[in-house]
Motif scaffolding. Structure first.
Motif, PDB file in Angstrom:
ATOM      1  N   MET A  39       4.141 -10.135  11.739  1.00  0.00           N
ATOM      2  CA  MET A  39       5.320  -9.999  11.021  1.00  0.00           C
ATOM      3  C   MET A  39       5.122  -9.175   9.745  1.00  0.00           C
ATOM      4  N   ALA A  40       5.941  -8.227   9.583  1.00  0.00           N
ATOM      5  CA  ALA A  40       5.450  -7.700   8.319  1.00  0.00           C
ATOM      6  C   ALA A  40       5.871  -8.458   7.114  1.00  0.00           C
ATOM      7  N   VAL A  41       5.112  -8.034   5.968  1.00  0.00           N
ATOM      8  CA  VAL A  41       5.354  -9.017   4.890  1.00  0.00           C
ATOM      9  C   VAL A  41       6.292  -8.337   3.875  1.00  0.00           C
ATOM     10  N   ILE A  42       6.319  -6.967   3.907  1.00  0.00           N
ATOM     11  CA  ILE A  42       7.127  -6.161   3.167  1.00  0.00           C
ATOM     12  C   ILE A  42       7.966  -5.152   3.990  1.00  0.00           C
ATOM     13  N   GLU A  43       9.415  -5.152   4.014  1.00  0.00           N
ATOM     14  CA  GLU A  43      10.165  -4.279   4.921  1.00  0.00           C
ATOM     15  C   GLU A  43      11.061  -3.460   4.016  1.00  0.00           C
ATOM     16  N   LEU A  44      11.167  -2.363   3.907  1.00  0.00           N
ATOM     17  CA  LEU A  44      12.261  -1.817   3.439  1.00  0.00           C
ATOM     18  C   LEU A  44      12.872  -0.683   4.590  1.00  0.00           C
ATOM     19  N   ALA A  45      14.349  -0.954   4.439  1.00  0.00           N
ATOM     20  CA  ALA A  45      15.097  -0.156   5.390  1.00  0.00           C
ATOM     21  C   ALA A  45      16.095   0.842   4.668  1.00  0.00           C
ATOM     22  N   ASP A  46      15.944   2.129   4.605  1.00  0.00           N
ATOM     23  CA  ASP A  46      16.856   3.079   3.932  1.00  0.00           C
ATOM     24  C   ASP A  46      17.082   2.715   2.502  1.00  0.00           C
ATOM     25  N   VAL A  47      16.088   2.387   1.780  1.00  0.00           N
ATOM     26  CA  VAL A  47      16.375   1.890   0.468  1.00  0.00           C
ATOM     27  C   VAL A  47      16.533   2.937  -0.504  1.00  0.00           C
ATOM     28  N   SER A  48      17.620   2.809  -1.386  1.00  0.00           N
ATOM     29  CA  SER A  48      17.778   4.004  -2.403  1.00  0.00           C
ATOM     30  C   SER A  48      18.192   3.156  -3.735  1.00  0.00           C
ATOM     31  N   ARG A  49      17.728   4.009  -4.768  1.00  0.00           N
ATOM     32  CA  ARG A  49      18.393   3.488  -5.974  1.00  0.00           C
ATOM     33  C   ARG A  49      18.582   4.769  -7.034  1.00  0.00           C
ATOM     34  N   ALA A  50      19.914   4.689  -7.393  1.00  0.00           N
ATOM     35  CA  ALA A  50      20.638   5.908  -8.225  1.00  0.00           C
ATOM     36  C   ALA A  50      20.553   5.338  -9.538  1.00  0.00           C
ATOM     37  N   PHE A  51      20.263   6.180 -10.437  1.00  0.00           N
ATOM     38  CA  PHE A  51      20.741   5.885 -11.937  1.00  0.00           C
ATOM     39  C   PHE A  51      21.831   6.907 -12.369  1.00  0.00           C
TER      40      PHE A  51
ATOM     41  N   ALA B 244      16.443   8.279  -8.332  1.00  0.00           N
ATOM     42  CA  ALA B 244      14.967   7.819  -8.388  1.00  0.00           C
ATOM     43  C   ALA B 244      14.111   7.449  -6.959  1.00  0.00           C
ATOM     44  N   VAL B 245      14.905   6.564  -6.086  1.00  0.00           N
ATOM     45  CA  VAL B 245      14.345   6.258  -4.904  1.00  0.00           C
ATOM     46  C   VAL B 245      15.442   6.790  -3.775  1.00  0.00           C
ATOM     47  N   ASP B 246      15.075   7.665  -2.721  1.00  0.00           N
ATOM     48  CA  ASP B 246      16.228   8.036  -1.736  1.00  0.00           C
ATOM     49  C   ASP B 246      15.954   7.671  -0.360  1.00  0.00           C
ATOM     50  N   GLY B 247      16.509   6.979   0.378  1.00  0.00           N
ATOM     51  CA  GLY B 247      16.186   6.545   1.857  1.00  0.00           C
ATOM     52  C   GLY B 247      14.814   6.277   2.087  1.00  0.00           C
ATOM     53  N   MET B 248      14.254   5.340   1.318  1.00  0.00           N
ATOM     54  CA  MET B 248      12.904   4.997   1.575  1.00  0.00           C
ATOM     55  C   MET B 248      12.688   3.870   2.737  1.00  0.00           C
TER      56      MET B 248
ATOM     57  N   SER C   8       7.635   3.174  -9.966  1.00  0.00           N
ATOM     58  CA  SER C   8       7.865   1.692 -10.548  1.00  0.00           C
ATOM     59  C   SER C   8       9.286   1.279 -10.328  1.00  0.00           C
ATOM     60  N   THR C   9       9.915   2.209  -9.970  1.00  0.00           N
ATOM     61  CA  THR C   9      11.424   1.977  -9.673  1.00  0.00           C
ATOM     62  C   THR C   9      11.221   1.238  -8.118  1.00  0.00           C
ATOM     63  N   THR C  10      10.419   1.596  -7.325  1.00  0.00           N
ATOM     64  CA  THR C  10      10.130   0.878  -5.995  1.00  0.00           C
ATOM     65  C   THR C  10       9.615  -0.394  -6.242  1.00  0.00           C
ATOM     66  N   ILE C  11       8.522  -0.676  -7.113  1.00  0.00           N
ATOM     67  CA  ILE C  11       7.817  -1.857  -7.182  1.00  0.00           C
ATOM     68  C   ILE C  11       9.047  -2.967  -8.042  1.00  0.00           C
ATOM     69  N   LYS C  12       9.889  -2.348  -8.928  1.00  0.00           N
ATOM     70  CA  LYS C  12      10.770  -3.113  -9.391  1.00  0.00           C
ATOM     71  C   LYS C  12      11.788  -3.715  -8.377  1.00  0.00           C
TER      72      LYS C  12
ATOM     73  N   PRO D 169      18.481  -2.873  -5.363  1.00  0.00           N
ATOM     74  CA  PRO D 169      18.890  -1.532  -4.846  1.00  0.00           C
ATOM     75  C   PRO D 169      20.209  -1.143  -4.863  1.00  0.00           C
ATOM     76  N   SER D 170      20.459   0.183  -4.778  1.00  0.00           N
ATOM     77  CA  SER D 170      21.790   0.839  -4.515  1.00  0.00           C
ATOM     78  C   SER D 170      22.171   0.941  -3.186  1.00  0.00           C
ATOM     79  N   GLY D 171      21.277   0.733  -2.436  1.00  0.00           N
ATOM     80  CA  GLY D 171      21.654   1.136  -0.860  1.00  0.00           C
ATOM     81  C   GLY D 171      20.532   0.471  -0.148  1.00  0.00           C
ATOM     82  N   GLY D 172      20.596   0.206   1.070  1.00  0.00           N
ATOM     83  CA  GLY D 172      19.584  -0.094   2.016  1.00  0.00           C
ATOM     84  C   GLY D 172      19.254  -1.775   1.761  1.00  0.00           C
ATOM     85  N   THR D 173      18.411  -2.024   2.702  1.00  0.00           N
ATOM     86  CA  THR D 173      17.787  -3.347   2.583  1.00  0.00           C
ATOM     87  C   THR D 173      16.238  -3.529   2.480  1.00  0.00           C
ATOM     88  N   ILE D 174      15.940  -4.682   1.693  1.00  0.00           N
ATOM     89  CA  ILE D 174      14.540  -4.861   1.507  1.00  0.00           C
ATOM     90  C   ILE D 174      14.328  -6.572   1.578  1.00  0.00           C
TER      91      ILE D 174
END
Lengths: 265, 315, 267
Positions: free
Chosen positions: B1-13, B30-34, B55-59, B67-72
């Motif tokens: 099982m994955a320890v880190i999972e990102l689905a369509d994660v975005s972060r807008a400023f 800053a991060v778009d559909g990761m 650094s936005t991703t790490i934060k 995140p402003s969109g997606g799930t982590i």
């Protein structure tokens, strides 16, 4: 001369970038202004004419003082505390090798700061106060240049004191304690806790003779026209202290340079 | 099982810029559909130019930023909702800034971390002994942190981040400003921790030697988008970055003419030519040997730097 | 939450030990901090060299107001004053480091840079309190004794809540640290005097808007057996624990909102 002008301009610009800090500072000054007015109204009501001030003098003193605390650098003058930090960290050696005079360099930096803060913050509390209370303004246009001169001398005396304190780090290991001590003295003797005219007896005589009196109490009294010996004597008093302190500052700079250059810090 | 999972994660400023008196607001992603996942025990290099969204991703992965969109999901939880709980299971090292207590001996920082993270005392002692040994910290334990050199302090910071047995460690520029020997020692230590403890390591760095030495996987991002995800070899072969051919001739000549290659530099009798990765060097050599007085030659593979530079340029 | 005091203590002990690593420097800072605060009270003494009563308060009664106000601010500043540097820490990125630790960011922000030298103010205020109690003739009852002791705690809590409210506002306006000073240090400057000298509007404002009057003024009126202004009942000082609780609730909401904002804007 050009280089010092450029330094002052750069310092002015740097301080002009702190907009929100400037606005919140004015707000805080105004709050303290109202508190002190409440206190002084009561005090001068109980003892009219205390220290030769009438009620209007006392209230004007409050708002001038609140406007001048930062420009004169009674506290919050980050320029000279930065110098003190450079002395402590040893970064000052770089400054000493520059082809400019250390004292003039930092005087320029401080004047740039003071000019910005005077323009941005100096008048604002006075304006706030004038909306609520009946304040005094210099009675004739001829007085304005004297007010400006008194302020300039006050700022420079304040700088010269802070410069000496910052340079004390060359000889005292814990110069931060020295800075604190200087703060106590300047809070007490510049007239921030009460106008020096209200200090009784010998304490008043001593307080009014110290260089701190020349930083804020004297310029305010020039504005109010309340200097005991007249405005001319007041300016002479400021000028005398400035001369003594700047000479001491230059002497300290020479000794410090010798210490750094010969002993390597 | 994955320890880190990102689905369509975005972060807008929202960025406010001021020109004169006019203020304009615009949205920057800053991060778009990761979307990606990391398996336990992976060592992933996370690279990209400044402002790419690293650094936005790490934060977001540590729960600092929502995140402003997606799930982590990190270690099975949503980081932003269970930040304090997650904090016990991750370790973070900021390259330029220490989280140790400046005026106190190094060992005092370790002691307070044991209490802060509720590490059982026996386990703490065991870990400490291991790290002191591997990172050569014995002589540093009684030294106030402010007296440590940059490399010594970084070793202290890395030990501090690992003392509570985190499942995942984020390292932000761990080797920045270190000398060659310190860098090598640190990489060796991280490789060992990863091998023995199966700790997942996410590494952001500008030093590509870190990637080369440690990472089983590389992710490159730019402008908030993933532009590469795979192995280091995969990264190299994904790009047709030019290879270089250096020829030494018997005499100083004007730039030589060869089909399929171009001279980029001449240096006396030595000439540097580039040619695409997907073509063979053999016909070039034959042509040069036939037409010019060839003395010696060498072919060099593209550096990772040049591969990545090309990746940024084409993305 | 039961762990919070232990976590806070854990962090401040580190800072106390850091400071004590340089004992001479600490003593010097403590002495000068005490002196800086002492100048406030010297001003009162100078005033009383000219007058015998200020707004109906004798020197001893003024000393009691001053001591309670200064103790409350001093203790609040000691325990939570560091939080006013939150804007600066956001700018340098230090605030992010709090958020990766398993300790609430609030505790870390309040404890980080804990400055033991701030004991200078409570120490100085304590001395003035002894002076005041020796000078004022109080008709002591159990209720009055308890009120005085309780007011020192509730006053501290109210000032601490104001520090936190000011810090929370820095999540919105990062450079606004000085703004909070107007209610904290300004509040101390105000509450060291009998509030009626500032006029009815101010008394209303510090009763119903920013409840500074509950820090020490109403409790001290109760202790001295003086009537309350605005036609308020003389026992209004007894409400100060309630006011403190409301302020804690408000400041906690504000801090949470600020932190939420920070974590969803990253600035």
């Amino acid at each position: 001369m050009g280089v010092y002008w450029a330094i002052a301009v750069r310092s002015f610009r740097r301080f002009s970038t702190y907009r929100i800090a400037t606005v919140s500072g004015i707000f805080t000054n105004s709050v303290f202004g109202f508190i002190l007015c409440g206190v002084y109204l009561t005090l001068w009501h109980e003892r009219p004419g205390l220290g030769g001030y009438d009620v209007s003098d006392a209230l004007t003193f409050v708002w001038l003082q609140q406007g001048l605390l930062m420009p004169v650098g009674i506290f919050g003058a980050s320029t000279t505390s930065e110098l003190g930090e450079r002395v402590r960290s040893g970064a000052i050696a770089v400054d000493l090798y520059r082809p400019t005079q250390l004292l003039l360099w930092w005087l320029s930096v401080d004047l740039g700061r003071a000019t910005f803060q005077l323009l941005a913050r100096g008048g604002a509390p006075l304006l706030v106060g004038a909306l609520v209370f009946d304040l005094k303004f210099p009675s004739s246009v001829a007085l304005w240049p004297l007010v400006v001169l008194g302020l300039l001398l006050g700022i420079m005396v304040s700088f010269a004191i802070r410069y000496l304190v910052a340079l004390s780090g060359f000889w005292i290991t814990d110069s931060r304690g020295m800075e604190q001590l200087a703060l106590v003295l300047s809070l007490f003797f510049a007239g921030t806790i009460l106008p020096l005219v209200a200090f009784p007896g010998w304490l008043g005589v001593i307080a009014r003779a110290t260089p701190w009196a020349a930083t804020m109490q004297v310029p305010i009294d020039i504005w109010l026209g309340r200097n005991p010996g007249g405005t001319g004597a007041a300016l002479l008093f400021q000028f005398g202290w400035l001369l003594v302190l700047l000479l001491a500052g230059q002497l300290a700079t020479t000794l410090a340079t010798r210490k750094v250059v010969i002993q390597g810090g | 099982m994955a320890v880190i999972e990102l689905a369509d994660v975005s972060r807008a400023f929202t960025v406010t810029s001021r020109s004169g008196w006019r203020r304009t607001r615009r949205e920057v992603r800053a991060v778009d559909g990761m979307t990606f996942s990391v398996e336990p025990g992976e060592v992933m290099g996370y690279i990209g130019p400044n402002g790419a969204g690293k650094s936005t991703t790490i934060k977001m992965l540590t729960g600092i930023l929502v995140p402003s969109g997606g799930t982590i999901r990190v270690a099975g939880v949503d980081p932003s909702r269970h930040r304090l709980k997650l904090a016990r299971r991750i370790g973070v090292v900021f390259g330029q800034r220490t989280t140790l207590w400046w005026d106190l001996p190094l060992k005092d920082s370790f002691a307070v971390l044991q209490k802060m993270y509720d590490v059982p005392l026996a386990r703490h002692r065991e870990n400490l002994a291991t790290f002191v040994e591997l990172l050569d910290l014995r002589d540093l334990l009684d030294v106030p942190v402010r007296q440590l050199s940059l490399g010594q302090r970084m070793r202290g910071d890395i030990a501090a981040a690992l003392l509570h047995d985190p499942e995942i460690v984020y390292l932000d520029e761990p080797t920045i400003g270190l000398d060659v020997i310190s860098k090598a020692r640190l990489r060796e230590f991280l490789a060992q921790v990863n091998a023995e403890r199966r700790t997942t390591i996410i590494l952001t760095t500008h030093d590509l030697d870190d990637i080369e030495a440690l990472c089983t996987r590389v992710m490159v991002i730019d402008h908030g988008h993933q532009i590469f995800d795979g192995t280091l070899d995969g990264l190299k072969s994904s790009q047709s970055a030019p290879r270089t051919l250096v020829v030494d001739l018997a005499a100083t000549l004007p730039p030589i003419q060869v089909t399929g290659a171009t001279v980029i530099k001449t240096d006396g009798p030595r000439q540097h030519l580039t040619f695409p990765t997907n073509t063979s060097a053999a016909p070039l050599l034959a042509e040069i040997a036939a037409n010019y007085p060839l003395v010696d030659l060498s072919v060099s593979e593209p550096t990772i730097e040049s591969v990545i530079t090309q990746l940024y340029n084409t993305a | 939450m039961i762990r919070a005091p232990a976590q806070y203590w854990l962090l401040i002990v580190m800072w106390i030990r850091s400071v004590l690593a340089y004992p001479a420097s600490f003593v010097l800072m403590l002495v000068s901090s005490t002196l800086v605060n002492l100048t406030d009270f010297v001003a009162v003494l100078i005033m009383f060299s000219h007058i015998t009563a200020f707004g109906g308060f004798s020197l001893g009664e003024m000393a009691l107001l001053y001591a309670t106000s200064s103790t409350a601010l001093g203790m609040a500043d000691l325990l939570t004053g560091s939080i006013e540097r939150v804007g600066e820490r956001i700018r340098t990125g230090a605030f992010d480091a709090y958020l990766i630790r398993p300790v609430p960011a609030f505790l870390q922000a309040a404890a980080d840079g804990f400055a033991l030298r701030r004991l200078g103010r409570p120490l100085q205020a304590g001395t003035v309190l002894v002076f005041a109690l020796s000078k004022v003739d109080i008709d002591w009852t159990v209720a009055r004794g308890i009120m005085l002791a309780v007011s020192l705690v509730t006053g501290t809590v109210i000032f601490a809540a104001l520090f936190v409210l000011g810090a929370s506002f820095q999540f919105v306006a990062i450079d606004s640290a000085e703004l909070a000073n107007s209610v904290t240090y300004g509040g101390q400057a105000l509450t060291q005097f009998p509030l009626t000298v500032f006029g009815k509007e101010i008394v209303r404002a510090v009763t119903f808007v920013v409840p500074l009057a509950f820090v020490n003024y109403y409790p001290v009126l109760y202790v001295l057996g003086k009537p309350a202004p605005l036609g308020l009942p003389s026992w209004i000082g007894l409400l100060s624990p309630l006011v403190a609780a409301v302020m804690v609730a408000l400041s906690s909401l504000a801090w949470r909102a600020g932190l939420r904002r920070y974590r969803s804007t990253g600035s």
